[in-house]
Design an enzyme around this catalytic site. Sequence first.
Site, PDB file in Angstrom:
ATOM      1  N   LYS A  99       0.909  -1.135  -0.017  1.00  0.00           N
ATOM      2  CA  LYS A  99      -0.009   0.152  -0.145  1.00  0.00           C
ATOM      3  C   LYS A  99       1.004   1.212   0.029  1.00  0.00           C
ATOM      4  O   LYS A  99       0.521   2.149   0.856  1.00  0.00           O
ATOM      5  CB  LYS A  99      -1.074   0.037   1.152  1.00  0.00           C
ATOM      6  CG  LYS A  99      -2.155  -1.108   1.152  1.00  0.00           C
ATOM      7  CD  LYS A  99      -2.825  -1.238   2.185  1.00  0.00           C
ATOM      8  CE  LYS A  99      -4.098  -2.038   1.982  1.00  0.00           C
ATOM      9  NZ  LYS A  99      -3.433  -3.502   2.279  1.00  0.00           N
ATOM     10  N   ARG A 100       1.815   1.273  -0.699  1.00  0.00           N
ATOM     11  CA  ARG A 100       2.744   2.488  -1.059  1.00  0.00           C
ATOM     12  C   ARG A 100       2.128   3.651  -1.747  1.00  0.00           C
ATOM     13  O   ARG A 100       1.067   3.350  -2.684  1.00  0.00           O
ATOM     14  CB  ARG A 100       3.937   2.136  -1.666  1.00  0.00           C
ATOM     15  CG  ARG A 100       4.785   1.026  -0.882  1.00  0.00           C
ATOM     16  CD  ARG A 100       5.182   1.522   0.289  1.00  0.00           C
ATOM     17  NE  ARG A 100       6.155   0.807   0.969  1.00  0.00           N
ATOM     18  CZ  ARG A 100       6.186  -0.069   2.216  1.00  0.00           C
ATOM     19  NH1 ARG A 100       4.862  -0.148   2.674  1.00  0.00           N
ATOM     20  NH2 ARG A 100       7.071  -0.777   2.487  1.00  0.00           N
TER      21      ARG A 100
END
Length: 280
Positions: A99-100
């Site tokens: 979830k960058r």
Amino acid sequence: MSGSGSFGARYRRVTAERGRLCAGIDPHASLLADWGLPATVEGLSRFADICVEALAPVAAVIKPQVAFFEPYGAAGFVVLERVIAGCREAGAVVIADAKRGDIGSTMAAYAQAWLSDTSPLCADSVTASPYLGYESLRPALDLAREGGRGVFVLARTSNPEGGDVQQARAGERSVAQSIVDAAAAENADGTATVGLVVGATREHGLDLAALNGPILAPGLGAQGATADDLRTVFAGADPAWVLPASSRGVLRAGPDVAALREAFARTRDEVEAALGRSDV
């Protein structure tokens, strides 16, 4: 990249062979305890090895949750590298659930970490947050397309808090729908480089018909969604692109390898029946 080397083509091949279920590898401390393992690097390593042995040869897609490896520092990332490599070697498509999301050179560095052949963390795809603006993900989107990899962009997540942002209005559509539309435009080249994350736990209110890419649907099992719910929640989407995900619902069957594989197969078959195919 287009044709047989694109992310979409690879996804369609492996799900046709192995079924539409994403197996999560989430080495949460409570799961380690349930398996009789210590919350140490040694326990993490044993947990990971069991998961790879049980799931990598049979799952189409495997999603290690990066957050549960990070508390162990560098040693945790070594285990994660081994998980990613082992799953890919066994033929599974790997989604690094990281979830960058950031901007500029920082986003480019994240892209290099998860999507470049030069990185030991390189996976087939990565989850990303577009809530600094969809175009902030451009370095990852471009690198993924060049390498035949994918980016799963958060659209309508399974947590109730997400609605405050995701259901807010952006002109005549919701913020989440604007993400869906941007992903659909990105996929117009036929590569299916951009997938979405859309929770399976509730009605999402999104028009997914034009996406032409995979829809990662977390929430199956421990979060309350069932295989039968998929028919309603994703009624407007192409079922070939719907990819339900189960982590704890399958992992609670461990640590026995055969029992873990059986739990995965049972859940996969329920999904296939619900989505309209039962011949896997």
